[in-house]
Design an enzyme around this catalytic site. Structure first.
Site, mmCIF file in Angstrom:
data_model
loop_
_atom_site.group_PDB
_atom_site.id
_atom_site.type_symbol
_atom_site.label_atom_id
_atom_site.label_comp_id
_atom_site.label_asym_id
_atom_site.label_seq_id
_atom_site.Cartn_x
_atom_site.Cartn_y
_atom_site.Cartn_z
ATOM 1 N N LYS A 41 59.375 -29.908 30.902
ATOM 2 C CA LYS A 41 60.034 -29.067 29.715
ATOM 3 C C LYS A 41 60.241 -27.697 30.499
ATOM 4 O O LYS A 41 60.758 -26.948 29.734
ATOM 5 C CB LYS A 41 58.741 -28.661 28.758
ATOM 6 C CG LYS A 41 58.244 -30.012 28.173
ATOM 7 C CD LYS A 41 57.272 -29.131 27.284
ATOM 8 C CE LYS A 41 56.436 -30.210 26.383
ATOM 9 N NZ LYS A 41 55.333 -29.898 25.681
ATOM 10 N N HIS A 86 51.290 -31.302 55.379
ATOM 11 C CA HIS A 86 50.420 -32.168 54.686
ATOM 12 C C HIS A 86 49.014 -32.053 55.451
ATOM 13 O O HIS A 86 48.649 -32.729 55.835
ATOM 14 C CB HIS A 86 50.743 -33.453 54.715
ATOM 15 C CG HIS A 86 50.144 -34.546 53.628
ATOM 16 N ND1 HIS A 86 48.912 -34.232 53.282
ATOM 17 C CD2 HIS A 86 50.414 -35.990 53.411
ATOM 18 C CE1 HIS A 86 48.814 -35.257 52.463
ATOM 19 N NE2 HIS A 86 49.719 -36.367 52.606
ATOM 20 N N ARG A 124 47.183 -42.842 48.272
ATOM 21 C CA ARG A 124 46.126 -42.303 48.893
ATOM 22 C C ARG A 124 45.626 -40.974 48.798
ATOM 23 O O ARG A 124 44.292 -40.970 48.647
ATOM 24 C CB ARG A 124 46.054 -42.785 50.475
ATOM 25 C CG ARG A 124 45.910 -44.015 50.927
ATOM 26 C CD ARG A 124 46.939 -44.364 52.205
ATOM 27 N NE ARG A 124 48.211 -44.335 51.734
ATOM 28 C CZ ARG A 124 48.780 -45.588 51.367
ATOM 29 N NH1 ARG A 124 48.170 -46.525 51.513
ATOM 30 N NH2 ARG A 124 49.985 -45.423 50.689
ATOM 31 N N THR A 125 46.423 -40.196 48.767
ATOM 32 C CA THR A 125 46.027 -38.757 48.630
ATOM 33 C C THR A 125 45.395 -38.623 47.388
ATOM 34 O O THR A 125 44.344 -38.071 47.395
ATOM 35 C CB THR A 125 47.335 -37.845 49.276
ATOM 36 O OG1 THR A 125 47.762 -38.377 50.280
ATOM 37 C CG2 THR A 125 46.893 -36.503 48.892
ATOM 38 N N ARG A 182 50.457 -31.703 44.833
ATOM 39 C CA ARG A 182 51.707 -32.338 45.639
ATOM 40 C C ARG A 182 53.000 -31.998 45.018
ATOM 41 O O ARG A 182 52.978 -32.142 43.595
ATOM 42 C CB ARG A 182 51.607 -33.671 45.961
ATOM 43 C CG ARG A 182 52.648 -34.484 46.360
ATOM 44 C CD ARG A 182 52.447 -35.788 46.777
ATOM 45 N NE ARG A 182 51.609 -36.018 47.965
ATOM 46 C CZ ARG A 182 51.562 -36.805 48.768
ATOM 47 N NH1 ARG A 182 51.903 -38.144 48.265
ATOM 48 N NH2 ARG A 182 50.609 -37.164 49.693
HETATM 49 C C1 NCD Z 1 52.333 -39.519 53.593
HETATM 50 C C2 NCD Z 1 53.071 -38.332 52.875
HETATM 51 O O1 NCD Z 1 52.804 -38.337 51.514
HETATM 52 O O2 NCD Z 1 53.588 -37.546 53.514
HETATM 53 N N1 NCD Z 1 51.395 -40.191 52.958
HETATM 54 C C3 NCD Z 1 50.131 -39.910 52.767
HETATM 55 O O3 NCD Z 1 49.976 -38.923 52.107
HETATM 56 N N2 NCD Z 1 49.238 -40.772 53.333
HETATM 57 C C4 NCD Z 1 53.203 -40.276 54.599
HETATM 58 C C5 NCD Z 1 54.334 -40.896 53.771
HETATM 59 O O4 NCD Z 1 54.493 -40.641 52.504
HETATM 60 O O5 NCD Z 1 55.285 -41.511 54.546
#
Ligand code: NCD
Length: 304
Positions: free
Chosen positions: A80, A129, A51-52, A101
């Site tokens: 690397k 997040h 999703r993100t 991320r």
């Molecule tokens: C969450 C995350 O990555 O922290 N997912 C997301 O970005 N919607 C929640 C999760 O992974 O449980």
């Protein structure tokens, strides 16, 4: 140039402005279709995501911009041994904004010090997040109309669940908020969040292991997945993973206007039978995530 590493990097006024832009995007998408023409978003994902990453990418495409990036550390020179700082310095030469991320807490912060373009933290380890929180806030706003006077149950992995930490920080700035923290003992909210946010700001909260007993008082129930990838020991994960499973019968005592939320991905913690309950909001969160990220990209790129 502003980065968003922590949800508190945005004031409540800025969050309200993002929400109002997101609502306008929902109403008038065509108005925004060319706003980011010739701009590039880089998505640097050193950790899995559906999703993100895809919502960031969809957001940029819907603004008329372009996207570059990688979706796993082993597709990049991190494999690397390149440092995060060198990676973002490099990417700054190609892109106008970065969503990143990383499994290490603080990596996006380090990146923001090395880059001269905005960095958005798309999740750093078990820490924060902020853009999931923006998606959550837009959802709460659309469901409830305000962020005040809500009793919010957070259930599951409150220790490693980074979305929970950011959401608590965000909601703690509004009045009349009460948290009910529902988790097994081993997965309780970290002390640094309890002490630095809840206790310091005098926010009422309850700590419990009891989901069913907590449900009747909740306005929002925010379920989370047990974060397998953060465990040191697979046995502990197996023991804790099914601590809470939300099923329709457990919702019999819930408020009629409860909002059931989850950042997703779901594993077992919400039965699919709950999906048809009108109070289930988790797929609305998914869609809201795209709109609010559109608003955030516009803001950080300084597009009118
Ligand atoms: C969450 C995350 O990555 O922290 N997912 C997301 O970005 N919607 C929640 C999760 O992974 O449980």
């Amino acid at each position: 140039m502003k980065s968003v590493i922590d949800i508190l990097d945005l004031s409540t006024d800025e969050i309200e402005e993002l929400i109002s832009v997101a609502c306008d995007i929902i109403e008038n998408p065509d108005k925004y279709a060319e706003k980011c023409r010739r701009k590039k978003l880089a998505t640097l994902f050193f950790e899995p995501s559906t999703r993100t990453r895809l919502s960031f990418e969809a957001a940029m495409y819907e603004l008329g911009g372009n996207v570059i990036g990688f979706s796993a550390a082993n597709n990049s020179s991190a494999a690397k041994g390149e440092s995060v700082s060198d990676t973002v310095r490099t990417v700054s030469c190609y892109a106008d904004i970065i969503a990143m991320r990383h499994p290490k807490e603080g990596a996006p912060m380090v990146a923001s010090m090395a880059a001269d373009i905005p960095i958005i933290n798309a999740g750093d380890g078990g820490h924060n997040h902020p853009t999931q929180t923006l998606a959550d806030l837009l959802t709460i706003f659309r469901e409830k109309g305000s962020f005040e006077n809500l009793t919010v149950g957070l259930c599951g992995d409150l220790k490693f669940g980074r979305t929970v930490h950011s959401l608590i920080n965000a909601l703690s700035r509004y009045s009349g908020i009460k948290f009910v923290l529902i988790s097994p003992d081993e997965l309780k909210l970290p002390d640094y969040v309890t002490n630095n946010v809840l206790i310091k700001k005098n926010i009422p909260y309850e700590v419990t292991t009891d989901l069913v007993g907590s449900i009747p008082e909740l306005d929002i129930l925010y379920m989370t997945r047990v974060q397998r990838e953060r465990f040191f020991n697979e046995q502990d994960y197996i023991r804790l993973k099914d601590s809470y499973i939300l099923t329709p019968d457990k919702l019999e005592t819930a408020k009629k206007d409860l909002s059931i939320m989850h950042p997703l991905p779901r594993v077992n913690e919400i039965s699919v039978a709950v999906d048809s309950d009108p109070r289930a909001c988790y797929f609305k969160q998914v869609l809201n995530g795209k709109y609010i990220r559109m608003a955030l990209i516009l803001k950080l790129l300084g597009v009118e």
